[in-house]
Write an enzyme that holds these catalytic residues in place. Structure first.
Site, PDB file in Angstrom:
ATOM      1  N   GLY A   1       0.991  -1.208  -0.066  1.00 26.34           N
ATOM      2  CA  GLY A   1       0.175  -0.184   0.198  1.00 26.34           C
ATOM      3  C   GLY A   1       1.242   1.167  -0.070  1.00 26.34           C
ATOM      4  O   GLY A   1       1.827   1.261  -0.527  1.00 26.34           O
ATOM      5  N   SER A   2       0.658   1.855   0.343  1.00 24.88           N
ATOM      6  CA  SER A   2       1.447   3.697   0.358  1.00 24.88           C
ATOM      7  C   SER A   2       2.005   3.800   1.637  1.00 24.88           C
ATOM      8  O   SER A   2       2.128   2.920   2.533  1.00 24.88           O
ATOM      9  CB  SER A   2      -0.189   5.073   0.983  1.00 24.88           C
ATOM     10  OG  SER A   2      -1.003   4.031   1.970  1.00 24.88           O
TER      11      SER A   2
ATOM     12  N   VAL B   1       1.043   4.603   4.746  1.00 28.02           N
ATOM     13  CA  VAL B   1       1.026   3.874   5.960  1.00 28.02           C
ATOM     14  C   VAL B   1       1.270   2.011   6.228  1.00 28.02           C
ATOM     15  O   VAL B   1       1.540   2.301   7.451  1.00 28.02           O
ATOM     16  CB  VAL B   1      -0.424   3.006   5.200  1.00 28.02           C
ATOM     17  CG1 VAL B   1      -0.872   1.513   6.249  1.00 28.02           C
ATOM     18  CG2 VAL B   1      -1.852   3.843   4.717  1.00 28.02           C
ATOM     19  N   GLY B   2       2.259   2.479   5.513  1.00 25.48           N
ATOM     20  CA  GLY B   2       3.871   1.828   5.012  1.00 25.48           C
ATOM     21  C   GLY B   2       4.612   1.924   6.675  1.00 25.48           C
ATOM     22  O   GLY B   2       5.247   1.089   7.487  1.00 25.48           O
TER      23      GLY B   2
ATOM     24  N   GLU C   1       5.269  -2.907   0.411  1.00 32.89           N
ATOM     25  CA  GLU C   1       5.346  -3.152  -0.316  1.00 32.89           C
ATOM     26  C   GLU C   1       4.402  -1.290  -1.046  1.00 32.89           C
ATOM     27  O   GLU C   1       3.222  -1.994  -0.788  1.00 32.89           O
ATOM     28  CB  GLU C   1       4.927  -4.801  -2.003  1.00 32.89           C
ATOM     29  CG  GLU C   1       6.014  -5.782  -1.234  1.00 32.89           C
ATOM     30  CD  GLU C   1       7.215  -5.699  -1.740  1.00 32.89           C
ATOM     31  OE1 GLU C   1       7.484  -4.212  -2.355  1.00 32.89           O
ATOM     32  OE2 GLU C   1       7.919  -6.321  -1.707  1.00 32.89           O
TER      33      GLU C   1
ATOM     34  N   CYS D   1       1.911   1.061  -9.183  1.00 35.01           N
ATOM     35  CA  CYS D   1       3.219   0.768  -8.137  1.00 35.01           C
ATOM     36  C   CYS D   1       4.095   1.602  -8.749  1.00 35.01           C
ATOM     37  O   CYS D   1       5.373   2.280  -9.042  1.00 35.01           O
ATOM     38  CB  CYS D   1       3.819   0.569  -6.676  1.00 35.01           C
ATOM     39  SG  CYS D   1       3.397  -1.349  -7.705  1.00 35.01           S
TER      40      CYS D   1
HETATM   41  P1  NAD Z   1      -3.235   2.327   1.291  1.00 34.88           P
HETATM   42  O1  NAD Z   1      -2.231   2.759   1.858  1.00 34.88           O
HETATM   43  O2  NAD Z   1      -4.443   3.566   1.263  1.00 34.88           O
HETATM   44  O3  NAD Z   1      -4.303   1.321   1.286  1.00 34.88           O
HETATM   45  C1  NAD Z   1      -3.433  -0.303   1.353  1.00 34.88           C
HETATM   46  C2  NAD Z   1      -3.872  -0.865   1.953  1.00 34.88           C
HETATM   47  O4  NAD Z   1      -3.598  -0.142   3.505  1.00 34.88           O
HETATM   48  C3  NAD Z   1      -5.755  -1.271   3.068  1.00 34.88           C
HETATM   49  O5  NAD Z   1      -5.951  -2.308   2.640  1.00 34.88           O
HETATM   50  C4  NAD Z   1      -5.768  -0.631   4.103  1.00 34.88           C
HETATM   51  O6  NAD Z   1      -6.880  -0.757   4.119  1.00 34.88           O
HETATM   52  C5  NAD Z   1      -5.307  -0.400   4.441  1.00 34.88           C
HETATM   53  N1  NAD Z   1      -4.627   0.488   5.524  1.00 34.88           N
HETATM   54  C6  NAD Z   1      -5.300   1.744   5.657  1.00 34.88           C
HETATM   55  N2  NAD Z   1      -4.628   1.969   7.024  1.00 34.88           N
HETATM   56  C7  NAD Z   1      -4.213   0.340   8.022  1.00 34.88           C
HETATM   57  C8  NAD Z   1      -3.789   0.957   9.050  1.00 34.88           C
HETATM   58  N3  NAD Z   1      -3.085   1.729   9.852  1.00 34.88           N
HETATM   59  N4  NAD Z   1      -3.153  -0.992   9.691  1.00 34.88           N
HETATM   60  C9  NAD Z   1      -3.148  -0.935   8.408  1.00 34.88           C
HETATM   61  N5  NAD Z   1      -3.868  -1.446   7.475  1.00 34.88           N
HETATM   62  C10 NAD Z   1      -4.073   0.168   6.825  1.00 34.88           C
HETATM   63  O7  NAD Z   1      -2.614   2.081  -0.867  1.00 34.88           O
HETATM   64  P2  NAD Z   1      -3.683   1.858  -1.671  1.00 34.88           P
HETATM   65  O8  NAD Z   1      -4.641   3.458  -1.675  1.00 34.88           O
HETATM   66  O9  NAD Z   1      -4.981   0.929  -1.304  1.00 34.88           O
HETATM   67  O10 NAD Z   1      -2.933   1.898  -3.109  1.00 34.88           O
HETATM   68  C11 NAD Z   1      -2.059   2.391  -3.458  1.00 34.88           C
HETATM   69  C12 NAD Z   1      -0.200   2.682  -2.951  1.00 34.88           C
HETATM   70  O11 NAD Z   1      -0.300   0.897  -2.624  1.00 34.88           O
HETATM   71  C13 NAD Z   1       0.790   3.241  -3.904  1.00 34.88           C
HETATM   72  O12 NAD Z   1       1.163   4.165  -2.302  1.00 34.88           O
HETATM   73  C14 NAD Z   1       0.632   2.068  -4.944  1.00 34.88           C
HETATM   74  O13 NAD Z   1       2.136   2.287  -5.621  1.00 34.88           O
HETATM   75  C15 NAD Z   1       0.932   0.506  -3.603  1.00 34.88           C
HETATM   76  N6  NAD Z   1       1.454   0.087  -3.909  1.00 34.88           N
HETATM   77  C16 NAD Z   1       2.457  -0.998  -4.120  1.00 34.88           C
HETATM   78  C17 NAD Z   1       2.753  -2.371  -4.589  1.00 34.88           C
HETATM   79  C18 NAD Z   1       3.701  -2.812  -4.627  1.00 34.88           C
HETATM   80  O14 NAD Z   1       4.367  -3.788  -5.006  1.00 34.88           O
HETATM   81  N7  NAD Z   1       5.285  -2.011  -4.198  1.00 34.88           N
HETATM   82  C19 NAD Z   1       1.500  -3.042  -5.001  1.00 34.88           C
HETATM   83  C20 NAD Z   1       0.544  -2.056  -6.013  1.00 34.88           C
HETATM   84  C21 NAD Z   1       0.178  -0.677  -4.741  1.00 34.88           C
END
Ligand code: NAD
Length: 479
Positions: free
Chosen positions: A232-233, A236-237, A254, A288
């Site tokens: 994810g973003s 959050v990571g 990731e 991503c």
């Molecule tokens: P996001 O960070 O908003 O959400 C990702 C997930 O995290 C969702 O399931 C969300 O419910 C969960 N989340 C939110 N807050 C959390 C917390 N406090 N604890 C645990 N989980 C939580 O990201 P998004 O908008 O769904 O996806 C887009 C992002 O993901 C972009 O930044 C993109 O670059 C990245 N991404 C990375 C890869 C990779 O392999 N590097 C692949 C796909 C997407």
């Protein structure tokens, strides 16, 4: 074990049973094309998450003892059932997250490969014998699963991420609690139905749907969670990394990207331009590993801008089920604002729009910017939309320097016939992945996929996940 959730509202899948949220709450999952209701899903609470972790923990001792041939068979059955339910999965990818048909097909095919590749690691969870300095002592390492793995997936490639991470965790003997994106619960519920039908024991795979910002910490911070894999973003990571550090929970992250493509003067634009378009416009840049920066050596710069703009202007933006359509809707109001803000900010500060820039409903046209400078947000921040910037460079060295000028380090690409420069680039780019004469968007089940810096920690893929999701134990026998 029940194999199907109810129709009216998607349910959690916990301990082999389909259940409503404990407090009965649901949330709306919208179709991003026009924001109409797609489905209702159970809105998970802390109690639901605790229940799911409890089920995974309870199932672990039994699941750990399953044989490689059993896990292999269950995974291969998952692939078989996925093929039988292909149309449902494709339709879900189109209607739930707005995937154009060609992206949905790409994702489905990749997902199948992820499952089959995971089946191949069940028999490969190996330790080694180790020569001992102690007389008569036989020494070895054995590799064991960690326990409960938390899998958190994003909205953009939900099937690829689910198939890869859930399957790899299950293949090596872990049980799983999965928190999918609140924008893609149905896809995950379909996958859970398939896992249940394939014969995995109750509790091996558990799904709680809901909002990560509300219940994510209940998962990642739970004392019974032994590994966290998050996609994810970066924001959050970072938060999850801090929680995991406190509990010493190993994890892979990731995260986001701002992947560069360098094009040198000896590149063949007939080959490069279509690949450049694929690098950024697939799923409207919601990838991503999309290339949001192009650095082009000056002799080719004008021609590249002209030809790339022509291609961008003609990119398919029709019906999502038309195989020629490429441009998808942007997933949410928040993300649409982000994409629009990046374009407006760039234009206000002097950037030139050479293609796109306008919106049709929830879809942003394929957009290309030139004259982008450092003070513009789009220069350094992840846009996650169909927007890329083209910069002129005077030499390969300048291209490498600019490509490295980012906090992110996910994918990268270079186009040139000069093998020495190409390899120098591969060895010196601060990214986790580099493609020579190929687009930044590329993924395979068994490769070490991942990034550096703001783009993440660790790698995923069959070998990488096998190592990350297991631990070695040293065992000796005094003979
Ligand atoms: P996001 O960070 O908003 O959400 C990702 C997930 O995290 C969702 O399931 C969300 O419910 C969960 N989340 C939110 N807050 C959390 C917390 N406090 N604890 C645990 N989980 C939580 O990201 P998004 O908008 O769904 O996806 C887009 C992002 O993901 C972009 O930044 C993109 O670059 C990245 N991404 C990375 C890869 C990779 O392999 N590097 C692949 C796909 C997407």
């Amino acid at each position: 074990m029940d194999t199907k959730t109810t129709i009216t509202s998607l349910q959690h899948f916990i301990g082999g049973a389909w259940v409503d949220a404990e407090d009965g709450a649901t949330f709306e999952d919208l179709n991003p094309l026009d924001d109409r209701l797609y489905t209702l899903a159970a809105k998970g609470s802390s109690a639901d998450m605790r229940k799911a972790v409890g089920a995974a923990k309870e199932a672990f001792p039994g699941y750990k003892k399953t044989l490689p041939k059993e896990r292999e068979l269950w995974l291969l059955r998952v692939a078989e059932i996925m093929e039988q339910r292909k149309d449902e999965l494709i339709n879900c990818l189109v209607d739930e997250i707005g995937s154009p048909f060609q992206k949905a097909m790409f994702e489905f095919d990749k997902g199948l490969t992820m499952i089959r590749a995971a089946a191949g690691i069940c028999r490969n969870v190996r330790g080694e014998t180790i020569p001992s300095d102690a007389p008569g002592k036989f020494s070895m390492s054995i590799r064991e699963p960690l326990g409960v793995v938390a899998v958190i997936t994003p909205f953009n490639v939900p099937l690829i991420k689910t198939t890869r991470l859930v399957a790899n965790a299950l293949a090596v003997g872990n049980t799983v609690v999965h928190l999918p994106s609140e924008m893609a619960p149905h896809l995950t519920v379909l996958f859970a139905e398939i896992v249940a039908e394939a014969g995995f024991p109750p509790g091996a795979y558990n799904v709680v749907t809901g909002f990560g910002h509300e219940i994510g910490d209940d998962l990642t911070g739970h004392k019974d969670v032994d590994f966290v894999t998050f996609t994810g973003s970066s924001v959050v990571g970072q938060h999850i990394n801090e929680i995991c550090a406190k509990n010493k929970t190993p994890n892979t992250l990731e995260l986001g990207g701002k992947s560069p493509t360098v094009i040198l003067a000896d590149a063949d634009l007939n080959e490069v331009v279509p690949l450049a378009a694929r690098s950024i416009y697939m799923f409207a840049g919601q990838a991503c590993i999309g290339s949001s920066r192009f650095y082009v050596e000056r002799p080719l710069y004008d021609e590249f801008v002209e030809r790339f703009s022509m291609v961008a202007t003609k990119i398919g933006m029709g019906d999502l089920r038309d195989p020629k359509t490429v441009i998808a809707p942007i997933i949410s109001e928040r993300q649409r604002k982000r994409v629009a803000d990046h374009i407006q900010d760039a234009v206000a500060k002097g950037a030139n729009i050479v293609a796109g820039g306008n919106w049709e409903g929830n879809r942003c046209q394929a957009t290309l910017l030139t004259d982008v400078t450092e003070e513009m947000t789009v220069c350094k921040s992840e846009t996650f939309g169909p927007v890329s910037s083209i910069y002129p460079i005077d030499s390969y060295e300048e291209g490498l320097e600019k490509a490295n000028d980012s906090e992110y380090g996910l994918s990268s690409a270079i186009f040139t016939k000069d093998i020495n420069k190409a390899f120098h680039f591969a060895q010196n780019i601060g990214a986790g992945m580099c493609h020579i004469n190929g687009p930044t968007i590329h993924d395979e089940a068994h490769v070490p996929f991942g990034g550096n810096g703001e783009s993440g920690v660790g790698r995923e893929g069959t070998d990488a996940d096998m190592e990350a999701m297991t631990e070695l134990k040293w065992v000796t026998v005094q003979l």
